[in-house]
Motif scaffolding. Sequence first.
Motif, PDB file in Angstrom:
ATOM      1  N   THR A   1       0.833  -1.205   0.000  1.00 21.35           N
ATOM      2  CA  THR A   1       0.000   0.000   0.000  1.00 21.35           C
ATOM      3  C   THR A   1       0.862   1.247   0.000  1.00 21.35           C
ATOM      4  N   GLU A   2       1.914   1.264   0.847  1.00 20.98           N
ATOM      5  CA  GLU A   2       2.809   2.425   0.908  1.00 20.98           C
ATOM      6  C   GLU A   2       3.501   2.645  -0.431  1.00 20.98           C
ATOM      7  N   ALA A   3       3.927   1.570  -1.077  1.00 19.95           N
ATOM      8  CA  ALA A   3       4.584   1.701  -2.378  1.00 19.95           C
ATOM      9  C   ALA A   3       3.614   2.257  -3.410  1.00 19.95           C
ATOM     10  N   ALA A   4       2.370   1.804  -3.371  1.00 22.55           N
ATOM     11  CA  ALA A   4       1.375   2.308  -4.316  1.00 22.55           C
ATOM     12  C   ALA A   4       1.080   3.777  -4.059  1.00 22.55           C
ATOM     13  N   MET A   5       0.968   4.163  -2.781  1.00 23.99           N
ATOM     14  CA  MET A   5       0.699   5.563  -2.450  1.00 23.99           C
ATOM     15  C   MET A   5       1.860   6.449  -2.891  1.00 23.99           C
ATOM     16  N   SER A   6       3.097   6.007  -2.646  1.00 18.81           N
ATOM     17  CA  SER A   6       4.267   6.795  -3.032  1.00 18.81           C
ATOM     18  C   SER A   6       4.346   6.968  -4.536  1.00 18.81           C
ATOM     19  N   ALA A   7       3.923   5.956  -5.279  1.00 21.64           N
ATOM     20  CA  ALA A   7       3.981   6.034  -6.734  1.00 21.64           C
ATOM     21  C   ALA A   7       3.062   7.126  -7.261  1.00 21.64           C
ATOM     22  N   GLU A   8       2.017   7.464  -6.512  1.00 24.05           N
ATOM     23  CA  GLU A   8       1.067   8.476  -6.952  1.00 24.05           C
ATOM     24  C   GLU A   8       1.503   9.891  -6.579  1.00 24.05           C
ATOM     25  N   LEU A   9       2.508  10.025  -5.745  1.00 22.94           N
ATOM     26  CA  LEU A   9       2.945  11.348  -5.303  1.00 22.94           C
ATOM     27  C   LEU A   9       3.611  12.120  -6.432  1.00 22.94           C
ATOM     28  N   VAL A  10       3.332  13.407  -6.503  1.00 26.60           N
ATOM     29  CA  VAL A  10       4.066  14.302  -7.392  1.00 26.60           C
ATOM     30  C   VAL A  10       5.441  14.534  -6.787  1.00 26.60           C
ATOM     31  N   ALA A  11       5.475  14.685  -5.439  1.00 31.01           N
ATOM     32  CA  ALA A  11       6.741  14.897  -4.733  1.00 31.01           C
ATOM     33  C   ALA A  11       6.587  14.522  -3.276  1.00 31.01           C
ATOM     34  N   ASP A  12       7.680  14.068  -2.682  1.00 37.50           N
ATOM     35  CA  ASP A  12       7.743  13.836  -1.246  1.00 37.50           C
ATOM     36  C   ASP A  12       8.811  14.775  -0.720  1.00 37.50           C
ATOM     37  N   LEU A  13       8.369  15.839  -0.038  1.00 37.43           N
ATOM     38  CA  LEU A  13       9.281  16.875   0.422  1.00 37.43           C
ATOM     39  C   LEU A  13       9.918  16.563   1.769  1.00 37.43           C
ATOM     40  N   GLY A  14       9.499  15.469   2.388  1.00 39.27           N
ATOM     41  CA  GLY A  14      10.073  15.102   3.679  1.00 39.27           C
ATOM     42  C   GLY A  14       9.795  16.159   4.719  1.00 39.27           C
ATOM     43  N   GLY A  15      10.713  16.322   5.624  1.00 39.96           N
ATOM     44  CA  GLY A  15      10.569  17.321   6.674  1.00 39.96           C
ATOM     45  C   GLY A  15      10.052  16.707   7.956  1.00 39.96           C
ATOM     46  N   GLU A  16      10.425  17.309   9.043  1.00 44.89           N
ATOM     47  CA  GLU A  16       9.996  16.851  10.356  1.00 44.89           C
ATOM     48  C   GLU A  16       8.673  17.490  10.736  1.00 44.89           C
ATOM     49  N   LEU A  17       7.779  16.687  11.249  1.00 39.58           N
ATOM     50  CA  LEU A  17       6.486  17.168  11.706  1.00 39.58           C
ATOM     51  C   LEU A  17       6.689  18.078  12.913  1.00 39.58           C
ATOM     52  N   GLN A  18       6.090  19.244  12.880  1.00 42.32           N
ATOM     53  CA  GLN A  18       6.251  20.221  13.946  1.00 42.32           C
ATOM     54  C   GLN A  18       5.150  20.138  14.995  1.00 42.32           C
ATOM     55  N   GLY A  19       4.110  19.429  14.728  1.00 43.22           N
ATOM     56  CA  GLY A  19       2.993  19.303  15.657  1.00 43.22           C
ATOM     57  C   GLY A  19       1.898  18.494  15.003  1.00 43.22           C
ATOM     58  N   PRO A  20       0.764  18.341  15.676  1.00 43.67           N
ATOM     59  CA  PRO A  20      -0.303  17.546  15.084  1.00 43.67           C
ATOM     60  C   PRO A  20      -0.891  18.228  13.839  1.00 43.67           C
ATOM     61  N   VAL A  21      -1.332  17.424  12.908  1.00 45.34           N
ATOM     62  CA  VAL A  21      -1.987  17.912  11.694  1.00 45.34           C
ATOM     63  C   VAL A  21      -3.384  17.306  11.669  1.00 45.34           C
ATOM     64  N   TYR A  22      -4.383  18.162  11.446  1.00 44.93           N
ATOM     65  CA  TYR A  22      -5.758  17.677  11.453  1.00 44.93           C
ATOM     66  C   TYR A  22      -6.060  16.857  10.204  1.00 44.93           C
ATOM     67  N   THR A  23      -6.606  15.669  10.437  1.00 50.42           N
ATOM     68  CA  THR A  23      -7.161  14.815   9.383  1.00 50.42           C
ATOM     69  C   THR A  23      -8.533  14.376   9.887  1.00 50.42           C
TER      70      THR A  23
END
Length: 179
Positions: free
Chosen positions: A29-51
């Motif tokens: 699943t992760e490989a399939a999701m990554s294949a659909e990305l335009v870009a993965d910018l990485g970066g460290e999460l600074q706090g919670p993100v609402y989903t």
Amino acid sequence: MKTSIIAIALLATAVTACSTEPASNAETTEAAMSAELVADLGGELQGPVYTKNEGETLALTGYDAVSYFNGDAPVEGSKEFRVRYQGFDYQFATAENAAIFQTDPAKYAPQYGGYCSWAIGANDALAPGDPTVYHIVDGKLYLNFSKDVAKRWTKDVPGFIEKGDQNYPTHDASEHYTS
């Protein structure tokens, strides 16, 4: 020489294909999701993100973060133009908007991870941010829970931002709003 290189490449492919350990569903699943990305910018999460649901990675409920800054109203993004930033996926209506986001994602990502700006500023609490109830202040995107809450927030925008800037970093990136 060419024959040796081709033989090595074929051998490597065969060894990979004959691996005795099948990929797990999560890896697939992760490989399939990554294949659909335009870009993965990485970066460290600074706090919670609402989903919408805990464990999901779709930020801004799928709205195009750049559209807040260049249009009359925010528009929903498309899975076709998805960029991962700090572990969360942002969708864009166009390839151009996805490219703009990639140049400076911190500029376009909502403050406080898309949580309600009033709740984090007034009560040090996480509450969902509604992507259709927003303000741009000093070039930054702030969401609120509802239009009624936004009215409260506009009574002291600088004060709520100051408190929100202090409160939000105290929340762990793994936190998620629960009702």
